[in-house]
Write a protein that holds these residues in place. Structure first.
Motif, short mmCIF file in Angstrom:
data_model
loop_
_atom_site.label_atom_id
_atom_site.label_comp_id
_atom_site.label_asym_id
_atom_site.label_seq_id
_atom_site.Cartn_x
_atom_site.Cartn_y
_atom_site.Cartn_z
N GLY A 117 -37.83 33.50 -4.03
CA GLY A 117 -38.80 33.62 -5.33
C GLY A 117 -39.16 35.28 -5.64
O GLY A 117 -38.81 36.16 -4.93
N ARG A 118 -40.27 35.28 -6.55
CA ARG A 118 -40.70 36.57 -6.61
C ARG A 118 -41.46 37.24 -5.48
O ARG A 118 -41.12 38.50 -5.33
N SER B 219 -35.35 25.14 -3.13
CA SER B 219 -36.56 25.09 -3.61
C SER B 219 -37.51 25.31 -2.23
O SER B 219 -38.66 25.86 -2.31
N SER C 248 -50.75 34.37 -8.81
CA SER C 248 -50.53 33.01 -9.39
C SER C 248 -52.07 32.76 -9.80
O SER C 248 -53.05 33.17 -9.04
N ALA D 211 -44.53 24.40 -7.38
CA ALA D 211 -44.84 23.52 -8.57
C ALA D 211 -43.62 22.45 -8.72
O ALA D 211 -43.73 21.52 -9.20
N GLU D 212 -42.54 22.83 -8.32
CA GLU D 212 -41.35 21.92 -8.05
C GLU D 212 -41.62 20.95 -7.60
O GLU D 212 -41.24 19.60 -7.80
N SER E 112 -43.47 31.25 -2.76
CA SER E 112 -43.49 31.42 -4.11
C SER E 112 -44.02 30.09 -5.07
O SER E 112 -43.73 28.95 -4.78
N GLU F 265 -44.14 28.90 -7.95
CA GLU F 265 -42.92 28.41 -8.92
C GLU F 265 -42.21 27.29 -8.04
O GLU F 265 -42.04 26.06 -8.66
N ARG G 174 -37.59 28.74 -1.12
CA ARG G 174 -38.64 29.72 -1.80
C ARG G 174 -40.17 29.45 -1.78
O ARG G 174 -41.15 30.27 -1.85
N GLU H 145 -47.41 37.14 -4.28
CA GLU H 145 -47.11 37.08 -5.73
C GLU H 145 -48.30 36.55 -6.52
O GLU H 145 -49.05 35.46 -5.89
#
Length: 409
Positions: free
Chosen positions: A71-72, A134, A195, A116-117, A111, A113, A137, A193
């Motif tokens: 991820g980022r 997933s 958020s 969130a998955e 991450s 993101e 990350r 990161e």
């Protein structure tokens, strides 16, 4: 026999620049990286709209295959590490792949993101959106694992996920691994990161700044008129090396890491404790075999929260008195959480070597509840000092203190 530990490579990605020249220029003109985040207006009940993002895009030479598990946050950590390895003259060196090099790297979380998955799965009862990467990350050790995979580093890995002390603990544990002879080199640091979820953590505690119309005026560590912290992002990497190993290969030495202390207060999950802060500072001084008077500058944790600023200032005064210069990088970068300790160490070392130190931005009226310290304000301070200290204090009562010695001494 205990080994000496030196810093031979450094790099950082921050809200005020991604190399030392950019960062130094912003520090000297007291220009911070705080921005209004318009996309955060989508979150009902979130009060703050302030964040400190990094100007970062995936490096062009990073192939999709190499970064599919990133991820980022892992991307930033890996790129900061690449820059630090280049600085150290170690990129593609065989010592990275022969077991002599380890990693101690941290973050608050992986991450968001990817988180969130999994959240979508739990809320909507479907695995749509999940894939084989997933978890990689999302996991807390996404930064050290991905750094290791990218560069083929196969020594020991420490994952330091301890909120605001994640990267300073990583640096400290890396130092101990070399000092006691377990590794010759360590990649150390941390990343985070940006958020809205991380901003919400502090927003629910009424600890975020809501100067949404004047982002450049916040945060304000140690200032009477502060109204809370601002969340930022970034990544910072130090390459730590056994001194004899560094000298044998003719490496440039930025600094020597000579003191590390870490403890926990065991009292409260969010409220800082002055006594345990004093203790960790003393532990670092004891490890370095220095008197407090030897420290020429203190990089404060300085979050711009009332409880944090007051406790930290009085803990500092209890050990140092009122005469040691101190300032907070978070007034420029916001609170970069898992990255802050590494970024603050990187900045402090560079300033020590150049003989100047940044002020705390937005510090106009010192809070009378804070201890009387030598707060650097308004402009940079020219100082010739041999030792600097960098302190961090995290949720859960986890504290760290690092002491660096100037590299040419």
């Amino acid at each position: 026999m205990l080994k000496r530990v030196v810093v031979t490579g450094m790099a950082g990605l921050s809200p005020i620049g991604n190399d030392w020249q950019q960062v130094a220029a912003q520090l000297k003109i007291q220009s911070n990286g705080i921005q209004f985040m318009p996309e955060w207006e989508n979150y009902i009940g979130l009060n703050t709209r302030l964040g400190a993002p990094v100007d970062f895009i995936k490096p062009a030479h990073y192939s999709r295959k190499k970064i599919r598990s990133m991820g980022r946050i892992a991307l930033m950590a890996t790129y900061a590490t690449e820059l630090a390895l280049i600085d150290a003259g170690l990129l593609n060196d065989p010592c990275l792949n022969n077991g002599q090099t380890g990693i101690a790297y941290g973050s608050c979380a992986g991450s968001f993101e990817a988180l969130a998955e999994f959240g979508n799965m739990l809320l909507n009862h479907t695995v749509n959106g999940l894939n084989a990467t997933s978890y990689i990350r999302m996991m807390a050790h996404t930064t050290p694992v991905n750094i290791g995979l990218f560069f083929g580093i196969n020594g020991r890995i420490y994952t330091t996920s301890s909120a605001c002390t994640s990267s300073s603990q990583g640096i400290g544990y890396a130092y101990e691994a070399i000092k006691h002879g377990y590794q010759k080199l360590m990649v150390a640091g941390g990343a985070e990161e940006l958020s809205a979820a991380e901003a919400a953590v502090f927003d629910t505690l009424f600890a975020t700044s809501i100067r949404n119309d004047t982002p450049e005026k916040s945060p304000r560590p140690f200032d009477r008129d502060r109204d809370g912290l601002v969340i930022g992002e970034g990544a910072g990497t130090l390459i730590l090396e056994e001194r004899e190993h560094a000298l044998a290969r003719g490496a440039h030495i930025h600094a020597e890491l000579i003191g590390f202390g870490t403890n926990s207060d065991g009292l409260h999950v969010t409220q800082p404790d002055q006594h345990s802060m004093e203790t960790v500072i003393s532990l670092a001084l004891q490890d370095a075999q220095l008197d407090a008077s030897a420290i020429g500058y203190i990089s404060a944790h300085g979050t711009a929260t009332v409880h944090g600023d007051v406790a930290e200032s009085h803990a500092t005064a209890a050990v140092f008195g009122a005469n040691t210069p101190i300032s907070s990088l978070k007034s420029f970068t916001g609170h970069t959480l898992g990255a802050c300790g590494a970024l603050e160490a990187w900045v402090a070392i560079n300033m020590m070597n150049e003989g100047w130190f940044h002020a705390t931005a937005n510090l106009e009226n010192i809070d009378p509840a804070c201890a009387p310290l030598d707060y650097i304000k308004d402009k940079i301070r020219l100082l010739n000092c041999k030792y600097v200290m960098s302190n961090n204090f995290a949720f859960g009562g986890i504290n760290t203190s690092l002491i660096f010695k100037r590299g040419n001494d």
